[in-house]
Write an enzyme that holds these catalytic residues in place. Structure first.
Site, PDB file in Angstrom:
ATOM      1  N   PRO A   3     -60.540  66.264  15.130  1.00 28.40           N
ATOM      2  CA  PRO A   3     -60.910  66.061  13.725  1.00 28.40           C
ATOM      3  C   PRO A   3     -61.223  64.587  13.503  1.00 28.40           C
ATOM      4  O   PRO A   3     -60.496  63.720  13.976  1.00 28.40           O
ATOM      5  CB  PRO A   3     -59.640  66.467  12.957  1.00 28.40           C
ATOM      6  CG  PRO A   3     -58.518  66.314  13.922  1.00 28.40           C
ATOM      7  CD  PRO A   3     -59.097  66.488  15.304  1.00 28.40           C
ATOM      8  N   MET A   4     -62.321  64.287  12.806  1.00 33.53           N
ATOM      9  CA  MET A   4     -62.618  62.900  12.425  1.00 33.53           C
ATOM     10  C   MET A   4     -63.173  62.888  11.004  1.00 33.53           C
ATOM     11  O   MET A   4     -64.294  63.365  10.762  1.00 33.53           O
ATOM     12  CB  MET A   4     -63.628  62.271  13.391  1.00 33.53           C
ATOM     13  CG  MET A   4     -63.000  61.826  14.698  1.00 33.53           C
ATOM     14  SD  MET A   4     -64.152  60.890  15.714  1.00 33.53           S
ATOM     15  CE  MET A   4     -65.203  62.193  16.287  1.00 33.53           C
ATOM     16  N   ALA A   5     -62.365  62.342  10.090  1.00 32.83           N
ATOM     17  CA  ALA A   5     -62.777  62.277   8.685  1.00 32.83           C
ATOM     18  C   ALA A   5     -64.054  61.458   8.575  1.00 32.83           C
ATOM     19  O   ALA A   5     -64.196  60.424   9.225  1.00 32.83           O
ATOM     20  CB  ALA A   5     -61.665  61.644   7.860  1.00 32.83           C
ATOM     21  N   GLN A  57     -57.314  70.811   9.060  1.00 34.97           N
ATOM     22  CA  GLN A  57     -56.163  69.896   9.064  1.00 34.97           C
ATOM     23  C   GLN A  57     -55.865  69.440   7.639  1.00 34.97           C
ATOM     24  O   GLN A  57     -56.766  69.070   6.891  1.00 34.97           O
ATOM     25  CB  GLN A  57     -56.497  68.672   9.919  1.00 34.97           C
ATOM     26  CG  GLN A  57     -55.317  67.756  10.095  1.00 34.97           C
ATOM     27  CD  GLN A  57     -55.685  66.466  10.799  1.00 34.97           C
ATOM     28  OE1 GLN A  57     -56.484  65.683  10.299  1.00 34.97           O
ATOM     29  NE2 GLN A  57     -55.100  66.247  11.955  1.00 34.97           N
ATOM     30  N   CYS A  88     -52.693  59.766  10.810  1.00 33.31           N
ATOM     31  CA  CYS A  88     -53.645  58.860  10.154  1.00 33.31           C
ATOM     32  C   CYS A  88     -52.967  57.521   9.845  1.00 33.31           C
ATOM     33  O   CYS A  88     -51.910  57.483   9.201  1.00 33.31           O
ATOM     34  CB  CYS A  88     -54.182  59.491   8.862  1.00 33.31           C
ATOM     35  SG  CYS A  88     -55.351  58.406   8.048  1.00 33.31           S
ATOM     36  N   LYS A 127     -50.659  67.111  14.477  1.00 34.97           N
ATOM     37  CA  LYS A 127     -51.336  66.055  15.247  1.00 34.97           C
ATOM     38  C   LYS A 127     -50.533  64.779  15.021  1.00 34.97           C
ATOM     39  O   LYS A 127     -50.387  64.313  13.890  1.00 34.97           O
ATOM     40  CB  LYS A 127     -52.788  65.879  14.803  1.00 34.97           C
ATOM     41  CG  LYS A 127     -53.477  64.742  15.563  1.00 34.97           C
ATOM     42  CD  LYS A 127     -54.889  65.120  15.959  1.00 34.97           C
ATOM     43  CE  LYS A 127     -55.600  64.027  16.731  1.00 34.97           C
ATOM     44  NZ  LYS A 127     -55.886  62.824  15.934  1.00 34.97           N
ATOM     45  N   GLY A 190     -57.334  60.403  23.092  1.00 30.78           N
ATOM     46  CA  GLY A 190     -57.393  58.947  23.231  1.00 30.78           C
ATOM     47  C   GLY A 190     -58.304  58.517  24.351  1.00 30.78           C
ATOM     48  O   GLY A 190     -58.134  58.955  25.494  1.00 30.78           O
ATOM     49  N   ARG A 214     -64.144  59.719  19.428  1.00 30.42           N
ATOM     50  CA  ARG A 214     -65.268  58.771  19.326  1.00 30.42           C
ATOM     51  C   ARG A 214     -66.298  58.983  20.429  1.00 30.42           C
ATOM     52  O   ARG A 214     -67.479  58.679  20.247  1.00 30.42           O
ATOM     53  CB  ARG A 214     -64.735  57.336  19.353  1.00 30.42           C
ATOM     54  CG  ARG A 214     -63.992  56.951  18.066  1.00 30.42           C
ATOM     55  CD  ARG A 214     -63.297  55.633  18.226  1.00 30.42           C
ATOM     56  NE  ARG A 214     -62.287  55.693  19.276  1.00 30.42           N
ATOM     57  CZ  ARG A 214     -61.624  54.643  19.733  1.00 30.42           C
ATOM     58  NH1 ARG A 214     -61.859  53.450  19.225  1.00 30.42           N
ATOM     59  NH2 ARG A 214     -60.720  54.785  20.680  1.00 30.42           N
TER      60      ARG A 214
HETATM   61  C1  LIG Z   1     -63.707  57.733  12.322  1.00 32.63           C
HETATM   62  C2  LIG Z   1     -62.467  58.464  12.755  1.00 32.63           C
HETATM   63  C3  LIG Z   1     -61.884  59.383  11.911  1.00 32.63           C
HETATM   64  C4  LIG Z   1     -60.723  60.075  12.324  1.00 32.63           C
HETATM   65  N1  LIG Z   1     -60.187  61.008  11.475  1.00 32.63           N
HETATM   66  C5  LIG Z   1     -59.101  61.718  11.885  1.00 32.63           C
HETATM   67  C6  LIG Z   1     -58.566  62.750  11.058  1.00 32.63           C
HETATM   68  O1  LIG Z   1     -59.045  63.019   9.965  1.00 32.63           O
HETATM   69  N2  LIG Z   1     -57.480  63.421  11.517  1.00 32.63           N
HETATM   70  C7  LIG Z   1     -56.907  63.128  12.740  1.00 32.63           C
HETATM   71  O2  LIG Z   1     -55.935  63.765  13.108  1.00 32.63           O
HETATM   72  N3  LIG Z   1     -57.401  62.175  13.527  1.00 32.63           N
HETATM   73  C8  LIG Z   1     -58.488  61.469  13.147  1.00 32.63           C
HETATM   74  N4  LIG Z   1     -59.010  60.533  13.978  1.00 32.63           N
HETATM   75  C9  LIG Z   1     -58.414  60.308  15.292  1.00 32.63           C
HETATM   76  C10 LIG Z   1     -59.110  61.116  16.378  1.00 32.63           C
HETATM   77  O3  LIG Z   1     -58.965  62.502  16.161  1.00 32.63           O
HETATM   78  C11 LIG Z   1     -58.548  60.749  17.785  1.00 32.63           C
HETATM   79  O4  LIG Z   1     -57.225  61.196  17.902  1.00 32.63           O
HETATM   80  C12 LIG Z   1     -58.595  59.250  18.043  1.00 32.63           C
HETATM   81  O5  LIG Z   1     -59.846  58.696  17.652  1.00 32.63           O
HETATM   82  C13 LIG Z   1     -58.327  58.921  19.514  1.00 32.63           C
HETATM   83  O6  LIG Z   1     -59.336  59.396  20.331  1.00 32.63           O
HETATM   84  P1  LIG Z   1     -60.513  58.425  20.932  1.00 32.63           P
HETATM   85  O7  LIG Z   1     -59.816  57.163  21.441  1.00 32.63           O
HETATM   86  O8  LIG Z   1     -61.093  59.266  22.050  1.00 32.63           O
HETATM   87  O9  LIG Z   1     -61.452  58.154  19.820  1.00 32.63           O
HETATM   88  C14 LIG Z   1     -60.136  59.824  13.591  1.00 32.63           C
HETATM   89  C15 LIG Z   1     -60.744  58.872  14.424  1.00 32.63           C
HETATM   90  C16 LIG Z   1     -61.891  58.201  14.029  1.00 32.63           C
HETATM   91  C17 LIG Z   1     -62.503  57.197  14.967  1.00 32.63           C
END
Ligand SMILES: Cc1cc2nc3c(=O)[nH]c(=O)nc-3n(C[C@H](O)[C@H](O)[C@H](O)COP(=O)(O)O)c2cc1C
Length: 308
Positions: A3-5, A57, A88, A127, A190, A214
């Site tokens: 999930p990514m807001a 979520q 978050c 999460k 991550g 990302r």
């Molecule tokens: C722009 C953005 C928005 C995110 N929004 C959420 C979210 O709404 N809920 C959540 O559990 N994690 C959120 N995350 C975290 C990601 O789900 C993920 O756990 C985190 O980015 C680590 O993974 P990465 O290093 O591969 O990016 C967000 C991350 C980013 C970069």
């Protein structure tokens, strides 16, 4: 797909699925916005027959409010499970005792989970991060075990502390300890930007699955890349500029078709998405500057993209 807001809307999910994403989340839903009926929150719940399987979520801090929001939410969407955001790091979220705050307020997290699991008839997951502001593996493992005892169905672990935000290395060791301490599925998150990163997460932690976050922004090809690397060890294929332009064009079309926001909001969002896709091509910074400064419409953005 994690999930990514602000990112994983319907256009994003459709593109991700067309490129091999096996499972997606709606963008996070704030329980108060849902209860008070904010239009944008409802807009974010837009879906499509091809947008399955999917989970949602919920963010919040008060057990009764969370239940009320979950009831409302589950009348609007058909999901495989409901996830509770305990990860978050945003200041305004922590101030409201939500998100990663729940990692340092275990009684509050447990009451939310007890309430939801008792009253709802679908799986509830969490999460989490590996901690709030200091590494304490025993604490996070205890929390994970307690959540399992309450009835949580799976745990998604972002391998960083809240205070790390999104920077720095991933604590595979802590994810591994959580995985070994519970019987429910554990998913690692991550720094997954390639097939090698995905394999590293699986090998180092023994987790049951992974979340791409990302690494999927402007790069929907990552899903197949991971699958192929894990199955055969094949190196990633170079994605041609023509392919990137074609996919970006389709992504912008989906935004135009599906996103219900103001015209200027839509163009702003399209700029962001275009920049994701073009970040690693030669001359990217010049193109980014032109997209940011010189576009007023989708057509302006497409003209710059197609001229590359
Ligand atoms: C722009 C953005 C928005 C995110 N929004 C959420 C979210 O709404 N809920 C959540 O559990 N994690 C959120 N995350 C975290 C990601 O789900 C993920 O756990 C985190 O980015 C680590 O993974 P990465 O290093 O591969 O990016 C967000 C991350 C980013 C970069």
């Amino acid at each position: 797909m994690a999930p990514m807001a602000g990112c994983t809307d319907l256009p994003f999910r459709l593109i991700a699925r067309e490129h091999g994403a096996k499972f997606c989340f709606y963008e996070m839903v704030d329980s108060n916005s849902l209860i008070y009926g904010h239009r944008e929150t409802y807009g974010n719940l837009k879906t499509d027959k091809d947008d399955l399987p999917i989970a949602v979520q919920l963010l919040g801090s008060d057990p009764s409010g969370m239940l009320k929001a979950a009831d409302k939410l589950l009348k609007l969407v058909k999901v495989s499970f409901l996830d509770i955001n305990c990860a978050c790091p945003a200041k305004k979220v922590i101030k409201k005792k939500s998100g990663a705050h729940l990692l340092r307020d275990a009684p509050r997290l447990y009451s939310i989970l007890e309430r939801l699991i008792l009253e709802l008839s679908l799986p509830v997951t969490i999460k989490i991060r590996t901690g709030f502001d200091k590494k304490d593996d025993d604490h996070i493992v205890e929390m994970a075990k307690h959540c399992e005892d309450i009835g949580v169905s799976a745990i998604f672990v972002h391998g960083r502390l809240k205070t790390q935000g999104y920077a720095g290395g991933v604590d595979y060791g802590a994810i591994k300890k959580i995985k070994e301490a519970v019987r429910i599925p554990v998913f690692g998150s991550g720094n997954i930007f390639s097939g090698e990163d995905a394999k590293l997460m699986l090998d180092e932690t023994g987790c049951d699955g992974i979340l791409v976050a990302r690494g999927g922004l402007g790069n929907p090809w990552i899903f197949k890349e991971i699958e192929e690397y894990i199955d055969t060890g094949a190196a990633a294929k170079e994605i041609s500029l023509a392919e990137k332009k074609k996919t970006l064009r389709k992504h912008l079309d989906y935004i135009d078709q599906y996103k219900s926001i103001s015209p200027s909001g839509k163009v702003g969002f399209m700029r962001k998405v275009a920049i994701w896709y073009l970040k690693s091509i030669p001359g990217a910074s010049d193109i980014r500057a032109r997209i940011t400064r010189k576009t007023k419409s989708c057509r302006d953005i497409l003209k710059i993209v197609m001229d590359i």
